[in-house]
Design a protein around this motif. Structure first.
Motif, short mmCIF file in Angstrom:
data_model
loop_
_atom_site.label_atom_id
_atom_site.label_comp_id
_atom_site.label_asym_id
_atom_site.label_seq_id
_atom_site.Cartn_x
_atom_site.Cartn_y
_atom_site.Cartn_z
N GLY A 142 4.19 85.03 -19.16
CA GLY A 142 4.97 86.39 -20.27
C GLY A 142 4.49 87.19 -21.12
N ILE A 143 4.52 85.77 -21.86
CA ILE A 143 4.65 85.36 -23.29
C ILE A 143 3.16 86.35 -23.69
N THR A 144 1.85 85.60 -23.08
CA THR A 144 0.90 85.95 -23.64
C THR A 144 0.39 87.56 -22.94
N ALA A 145 1.59 87.73 -21.96
CA ALA A 145 0.90 89.56 -21.53
C ALA A 145 1.82 90.44 -23.12
N ARG A 146 2.93 89.91 -23.37
CA ARG A 146 3.56 90.66 -24.64
C ARG A 146 2.76 90.24 -26.42
N VAL A 147 2.49 88.93 -26.48
CA VAL A 147 1.22 88.77 -27.57
C VAL A 147 0.31 90.23 -27.17
N HIS A 148 -0.54 90.04 -26.26
CA HIS A 148 -1.46 91.07 -25.54
C HIS A 148 -1.29 92.53 -26.05
N GLU A 149 0.26 93.23 -26.02
CA GLU A 149 0.57 94.26 -26.20
C GLU A 149 1.10 94.87 -27.73
N ALA A 150 0.90 93.11 -28.70
CA ALA A 150 0.64 93.98 -29.71
C ALA A 150 -0.83 93.82 -30.63
N GLY A 151 -1.98 93.07 -30.02
CA GLY A 151 -3.17 93.66 -29.92
C GLY A 151 -3.34 92.05 -31.28
N ALA A 152 -2.46 91.35 -30.30
CA ALA A 152 -2.92 90.02 -30.84
C ALA A 152 -3.61 88.98 -30.19
N LEU A 153 -4.31 87.82 -30.60
CA LEU A 153 -4.70 86.53 -29.46
C LEU A 153 -3.41 85.57 -29.85
#
Length: 408
Positions: free
Chosen positions: A194-205
């Motif tokens: 869940g956290i990884t998906a949220r970070v990817h939504e922001a365009g970050a690694l």
């Protein structure tokens, strides 16, 4: 050590019903009467008896027998081969994405520095204030080196970072987020997917520190679309003091990221002794210097043992042990004013719990003198670390009861 009969009966019944109980005999010192309770496998795992034979054989037959020929006969490819086994058995990673070498600190630097360089139009790194000091210190250094800003996430004392708590600090300036899968102090188990998906939504690694979860928490790094991960091997992987760390780099990022420590064995043609550096393709491009071959040996036995037992069974035993530790906390520590600083829900715990009391600093030293060995963490916490294949329920009782006796 004397315990109330009901508590002792409960511990022994749990051990009798434990399908993994027999694995305890494979560890050196598990039956040592001078150490009736070792609850620090989350800092340094016990050695396996099989490792005695492996190390002896390596020294006499490979190092002593083959000498420098060993490099051509398998040593050079060992980091990737062990990495692939680690990926298969416990990381949920396809071959060619994990490698062994360097310390956790060095690997953190290499991967984090490569990640922020891959986001040159972004200026912020996100990390939580309760993360392990190494992670925070490395990122402080990278931020200073690269002129970036650290954005801090505040976490509950008995919890960790969630996708919701992360949201306010994520944005178009976020280059990288670094979090621990299991919080080193509270034992909180984060929602990696869940956290990884949220970070990817922001365009970050996203980089995950797996030091306190590798070997006790099943993972699916590929399926969760994790970008980067690092972890140590001397805790639940029983690699021994200072054994080398591991790195995971998702396959599609390996040709995009460029790690900053350009050593000869990470080059495309190490023995060509070229004039300039050209990175090796794939995961080998994230290595630097000579692999620590001797330091890799012990972890191989533990990877094989976890493969034999099954990660699902290891996780089930871990949940049972931490659940029993919470049960003992409620029965004999809470009445003495001790605070539970870990999640009560098994699904949100790693393989240790933390209990707090102002007297614990001095008390821990007294416990160690008695062969009761938990882990102290500032300001006044005792971590009860529960390594599933080497720890018995009666051993947990011995440790928690000793804490209560010292307080009482």
């Amino acid at each position: 050590m004397n315990h109330p009969a009901a508590l002792l009966d409960r511990a022994r019944s749990l051990d009798a019903a434990d399908p993994l109980a027999g694995y305890r005999d494979r560890f050196l010192g598990a039956d040592d009467p001078e150490v009736p309770s070792y609850l620090d496998g989350n800092s340094l795992g016990r050695p396996l008896k099989a490792t005695l034979e492996r190390l002896s054989s390596f020294i006499t037959e490979q190092w002593g027998g083959r000498l420098i020929r060993g490099w051509d006969e398998g040593w050079l490819t060992l980091p990737g081969r062990i990495g692939d086994e680690l990926g298969r058995v416990m990381l949920g990673a396809a071959p060619g994405q994990a490698t062994i070498g360097d310390s956790t600190t060095v690997l953190l630097y290499k991967l984090c520095r490569a990640a922020v360089a891959a986001r040159p139009d972004r200026s912020e790194i996100v990390i939580d204030r309760d993360n392990f000091p190494t992670d925070r210190f490395v990122l402080e250094g990278i931020a200073a080196e690269c002129g970036l800003t650290l954005r801090w996430v505040q976490t509950p004392f008995d919890g960790g970072v969630t996708a919701e708590s992360l949201a306010p600090v994520l944005g178009p300036a976020t280059a990288l987020v670094v979090l621990s899968n299991v919080a080193y102090r509270s034992g909180y188990l984060a929602d990696v997917a869940g956290i990884t998906a949220r970070v990817h939504e922001a365009g970050a690694l996203m980089l995950w520190d797996l030091c306190h979860s590798a070997g006790v928490v099943p993972m699916q790094l590929d399926a969760w679309n994790v970008d980067l991960a690092v972890g140590c091997t001397y805790k639940y992987l029983n690699g021994g003091p200072g054994s080398p760390a591991f790195a995971y780099v998702r396959a599609d990022l390996q040709e995009v990221l460029r790690q900053p420590i350009q050593g000869w064995l990470g080059s495309a043609d190490p023995f060509g002794m070229g004039e300039s550096y050209q990175a090796a393709p794939g995961i080998r491009g994230f290595t630097s210097g000579t692999p620590p071959i001797l330091g890799m040996q012990a972890m191989r036995d533990m990877i094989e043992l976890i493969d034999e037992a099954g990660m699902g069974a290891v996780r089930a035993k871990s949940e049972a042990l931490t659940g029993y530790a919470v049960e003992l906390y409620d029965a004999i520590l809470a009445p003495l004013g001790v605070q539970l600083s870990s999640p009560r829900t098994a699904e949100r715990r790693g393989s240790h719990i933390t209990v707090d009391h102002p007297a614990f600093r001095g008390l821990t030293a007294r416990l160690w003198e008695r062969g009761i060995i938990p882990d102290f963490r500032n300001p006044h916490g005792i971590r009860i670390g529960l390594s599933p294949l080497s720890t018995s329920f009666e051993e947990v009782l011995a440790g928690v009861a000793a804490i209560a006796a010292e307080l009482g």
